[in-house]
Design an enzyme around this catalytic site. Structure first.
Site, PDB file in Angstrom:
ATOM      1  CG  HIS A 165      -2.027  -0.886   1.186  1.00 47.11           C
ATOM      2  ND1 HIS A 165      -2.288  -1.913   2.413  1.00 47.11           N
ATOM      3  CD2 HIS A 165      -3.058  -1.062   0.395  1.00 47.11           C
ATOM      4  CE1 HIS A 165      -3.418  -2.439   2.183  1.00 47.11           C
ATOM      5  NE2 HIS A 165      -3.569  -2.069   0.942  1.00 47.11           N
ATOM      6  CB  CYS A 252      -3.054  -1.231   8.582  1.00 44.84           C
ATOM      7  SG  CYS A 252      -1.829  -0.952   7.887  1.00 44.84           S
TER       8      CYS A 252
HETATM    9  C1  CIR Z   1      -3.943  -7.378   3.906  1.00 48.75           C
HETATM   10  O1  CIR Z   1      -2.985  -7.874   3.111  1.00 48.75           O
HETATM   11  O2  CIR Z   1      -4.809  -6.747   3.433  1.00 48.75           O
HETATM   12  C2  CIR Z   1      -3.631  -7.431   5.272  1.00 48.75           C
HETATM   13  N1  CIR Z   1      -2.957  -8.435   5.667  1.00 48.75           N
HETATM   14  C3  CIR Z   1      -2.794  -5.971   5.707  1.00 48.75           C
HETATM   15  C4  CIR Z   1      -3.469  -4.798   5.559  1.00 48.75           C
HETATM   16  C5  CIR Z   1      -2.731  -3.644   5.891  1.00 48.75           C
HETATM   17  N2  CIR Z   1      -3.485  -2.471   5.643  1.00 48.75           N
HETATM   18  C6  CIR Z   1      -2.848  -1.200   5.326  1.00 48.75           C
HETATM   19  O3  CIR Z   1      -1.502  -1.220   5.192  1.00 48.75           O
HETATM   20  N3  CIR Z   1      -3.629   0.008   5.276  1.00 48.75           N
END
Ligand code: CIR
Length: 257
Positions: A165, A252
Site C-alpha cells: 500500500h 492500518c
Molecule cells: C492485507 O494484506 O490486506 C492485510 N494483511 C494487511 C493490510 C494492511 N493495511 C494497510 O496497509 N492499510
C-alpha cells in the site's frame, strides 16, 4: 488538522489466517495481538481522541485493519471496494459504524469494477495521494477523485512498484513533514515536503501516525523514533509485532477523523 474520533476493530482469532507477504515471520500470537491492540487504543486516547471499538469479525481474518474498507475526509466518508477478495465484504461491516458519524449525503461508495484500499490513500490537508497498487485500480482512483471533487477536495495518483500500500512506505506527519522509505525517497511527487528518510533496516517504521501533535511510532525502531523526536514531535511507542506478520502497521489499524 485535528482529529476527534477514531474507529478501530478488535482483531479476530482468525487473524492467524490473514493475508501476508512474509510467512517467514510466523503466524501472529492472538493473545499478544490483543494486548498490543489494547496498548494502541490507550495511546490513541492519550492523544485526545474518542475511540469507537468495533467487535471482532471472525469471518474476516484481516478485518482489524479498518483503514482499508473506508476513507474518511473532513467533508465526508467513502466506503471503498477492497481489492483483495477475502476482504471485500469488510466494506459492508464498516459502513454502519461510519454512518454513526455521517448522514446519507456524506457517505459515498467506490463501485466495481473500481477497487480501492484505504491504505493506498494519504491525506495531506485537502489533497489526497492515492497509490495505484495490486489492490487499487485505475477505475477506483477515477471514482475516488470524482467524489473528492464533489466535496471541493482533490487528489493525485502515485504509481507503486514495490510496496503493498502507499502508506506502507510514506506517511505525512503534518507541518510539511513526511516519513519516506524505499521507492518514495526519490519520487518527484513528494519533493516539496520536508522528507525524513527512513533507513532500509527500519522500513517498517515508515508507517507512523500523527494524532493531534503526537506521533505514534512502532516499538523497536530507534532510528525512526529519534528522527521523529528530532523533528519536534512528542512520541508514543506501541508494539505492533503481531500485525507486522500480516503486513499491517499503525495506520492500518484505525480510521482517524
Ligand atoms: C492485507 O494484506 O490486506 C492485510 N494483511 C494487511 C493490510 C494492511 N493495511 C494497510 O496497509 N492499510
Amino acid at each position: 488538522t485535528k482529529f476527534t474520533n477514531v474507529i478501530v476493530r478488535r482483531p479476530a482469532k482468525s487473524m492467524v489466517e490473514g493475508i501476508t507477504s512474509a510467512p517467514e515471520l510466523g503466524k501472529p500470537d492472538y493473545e499478544l495481538a490483543l494486548k498490543q491492540h489494547d496498548d494502541y487504543i490507550a495511546a490513541l486516547k492519550q492523544c485526545g481522541v474518542e475511540v469507537t471499538v468495533l467487535p471482532a469479525l471472525e469471518q474476516y481474518p484481516d478485518s482489524c485493519f479498518v483503514e482499508d474498507p473506508a476513507v474518511i475526509t473532513r467533508k465526508g466518508a467513502i466506503i471503498t471496494n477492497p481489492g483483495a477478495a477475502s476482504r471485500n465484504g469488510e466494506k459492508d461491516e464498516i459502513e454502519p459504524a461510519v454512518r454513526q458519524f455521517f448522514d446519507d449525503e456524506h457517505v459515498k461508495h467506490i463501485e466495481s469494477p473500481g477497487t480501492l484500499d484505504g491504505g493506498d490513500v494519504m491525506m495531506v490537508g485537502d489533497h489526497f495521494y492515492v497509490g495505484r497498487s495490486a489492490r487499487t485500480n485505475e477505475e477506483g482512483i477515477r471514482q475516488f477523485f470524482e467524489i473528492l471533487e464533489g466535496w471541493g477536495l482533490e487528489g493525485s495518483e502515485v504509481p507503486l512498484e514495490l510496496v503493498l500500500h502507499l502508506k506502507t512506505g510514506v506517511n505525512y506527519l503534518e507541518d510539511g513533514n513526511m516519513l519516506v522509505s524505499g521507492e518514495f525517497v526519490t519520487k518527484p511527487d513528494f519533493e516539496q515536503y520536508n522528507r525524513i528518510e527512513i533507513p532500509e533496516d527500519e522500513a517498517y517504521a515508515a508507517n507512523c501516525i500523527w494524532v493531534n501533535g503526537t506521533v505514534i511510532v512502532p516499538e523497536g525502531y530507534p532510528t525512526v523514533l529519534k528522527a521523529v523526536q528530532d523533528a519536534g514531535y512528542k512520541t508514543l511507542a506501541v508494539d505492533t509485532s503481531e500485525y507486522r506478520k500480516l503486513d499491517g502497521g499503525l495506520s492500518c489499524l484505525s480510521l482517524r477523523f
